[in-house]
Write a protein that holds these residues in place. Structure first.
Motif, PDB file in Angstrom:
ATOM      1  N   SER A   2      73.530 -23.628 100.219  1.00  0.00           N
ATOM      2  CA  SER A   2      74.644 -24.566 100.372  1.00  0.00           C
ATOM      3  C   SER A   2      75.619 -24.445  99.206  1.00  0.00           C
ATOM      4  N   PRO A   3      76.917 -24.561  99.464  1.00  0.00           N
ATOM      5  CA  PRO A   3      77.890 -24.597  98.372  1.00  0.00           C
ATOM      6  C   PRO A   3      77.784 -25.922  97.621  1.00  0.00           C
ATOM      7  N   THR A   4      78.372 -25.953  96.438  1.00  0.00           N
ATOM      8  CA  THR A   4      78.267 -27.133  95.576  1.00  0.00           C
ATOM      9  C   THR A   4      79.649 -27.630  95.170  1.00  0.00           C
ATOM     10  N   VAL A   5      79.823 -28.954  95.205  1.00  0.00           N
ATOM     11  CA  VAL A   5      81.062 -29.585  94.762  1.00  0.00           C
ATOM     12  C   VAL A   5      80.755 -30.553  93.628  1.00  0.00           C
ATOM     13  N   PHE A  22      82.003 -34.349 101.987  1.00  0.00           N
ATOM     14  CA  PHE A  22      81.499 -33.013 101.631  1.00  0.00           C
ATOM     15  C   PHE A  22      80.012 -32.891 101.963  1.00  0.00           C
ATOM     16  N   TYR A  27      77.589 -29.627 101.811  1.00  0.00           N
ATOM     17  CA  TYR A  27      77.673 -29.343 100.378  1.00  0.00           C
ATOM     18  C   TYR A  27      76.592 -30.082  99.599  1.00  0.00           C
ATOM     19  N   GLN A  51      71.636 -34.022 101.722  1.00  0.00           N
ATOM     20  CA  GLN A  51      72.066 -33.016 100.758  1.00  0.00           C
ATOM     21  C   GLN A  51      71.546 -33.340  99.362  1.00  0.00           C
ATOM     22  N   ASP A  81      81.152 -24.415  93.262  1.00  0.00           N
ATOM     23  CA  ASP A  81      82.136 -23.790  94.152  1.00  0.00           C
ATOM     24  C   ASP A  81      83.450 -24.557  94.192  1.00  0.00           C
ATOM     25  N   TRP A 229      89.533 -32.312 101.697  1.00  0.00           N
ATOM     26  CA  TRP A 229      88.802 -31.356 102.528  1.00  0.00           C
ATOM     27  C   TRP A 229      89.758 -30.351 103.163  1.00  0.00           C
TER      28      TRP A 229
END
Length: 270
Positions: A2-5, A22, A27, A51, A81, A229
């Motif tokens: 998974s991408p990370t914010v 997100f 995310y 998440q 990310d 977003w």
């Protein structure tokens, strides 16, 4: 994977709405805020969406705290990310009544807070060869607003920072986006600075903002989250939220008239 914010000012309002959106889109999250108890509650709410969430107490005015935030986030996830810079403070009053401390509080939060997080995380993004930075700015960074001079100063600076970084970092595959909301129905009052000629003037400014925030047509934090977003997903350089579009167009066409309208709307005592 998974991408990370990483989101600053994440405990409530725009930050919380962005975290939820997100998370709903897959995310993992790093949530940063000064208020630990509210941040923890938000983290638990987001975690329920399935998440991974890391919550870290951080005052973005302090570069050491921000460096600690970045180090913990990178140690946990390996990379970030998306960075969403959102922590901010509102300041209203006559320009001569703001103290230097007020100026520093506003600019150190609204401008330097963003610079601190960018400085801490950009090297890792460049080393990775990709990343997105979203700066939540304000219509006050597009249209000069009287009686909000320190606030508008910080937001115009942010607009310049965002545009310049977008231009420079695009060839390095780092996308930079500015999001411009108008007044948002959020927790703005909790961290606002009000100054005036006397206590009555200050209270009038406080009531004025309260009245604006209670208006049904005022955009909600979820509207800004959707704009953030949109900026990330569609790689936009800027996104104007709701009524901010109208204000920007009106000012570009009728600057003198709009300056008069804003003066009438924001002044209290003469």
């Amino acid at each position: 994977m998974s991408p990370t914010v990483l989101i600053t000012g994440a405990s409530q309002g725009i930050g919380k709405a962005t975290a939820i959106l997100f998370a709903q889109n897959g995310y993992n999250l790093v949530l940063a805020s000064r208020r630990v108890e509210i941040l923890t509650a938000t983290a638990q709410e987001v975690q329920a969406l399935g998440q991974k969430v890391l919550s870290i107490s951080c005052d973005v005015k302090d570069p050491q705290q921000v460096a600690n935030l970045a180090n913990k986030a990178l140690a946990e996830y390996g990379s970030i990310d998306v960075l969403v810079n959102n922590a901010g403070i509102y300041s209203s009053g006559t320009v001569e009544d703001f103290s230097l401390e007020d100026w520093h509080q506003t600019i150190d939060t609204n401008l330097w807070g963003y610079i601190h997080t960018i400085h801490a995380l950009l090297p890792a993004m460049i080393a990775k060869g990709s990343g997105t930075i979203v700066n939540v700015i304000s219509i006050g960074g597009k249209v000069p607003i009287p009686y909000l001079v320190p606030y508008s100063t910080s937001k115009f600076a942010l607009a310049g920072l965002t545009d310049a970084m977008h231009s420079e970092l695009k060839p390095k595959n780092i996308h930079v986006c500015g999001v411009y909301p108008s007044v948002i129905k959020s927790s703005l009052m909790e961290r606002a600075i009000f100054r005036g000629k006397d206590a009555q003037d200050i209270e009038a400014r406080r009531n004025q903002l309260n009245q604006v925030l209670s208006t049904p047509v005022v955009e909600k934090p979820e509207d800004v989250a959707k704009a953030i977003w949109d900026g990330v997903k569609n790689q936009r350089s800027e996104v104007l939220v709701g009524s901010a579009k109208l204000s920007t167009v009106a000012y570009s066409l009728f600057p003198g008239l709009m300056q008069w309208v804003f003066r009438q709307g924001f002044k209290q005592k003469t």
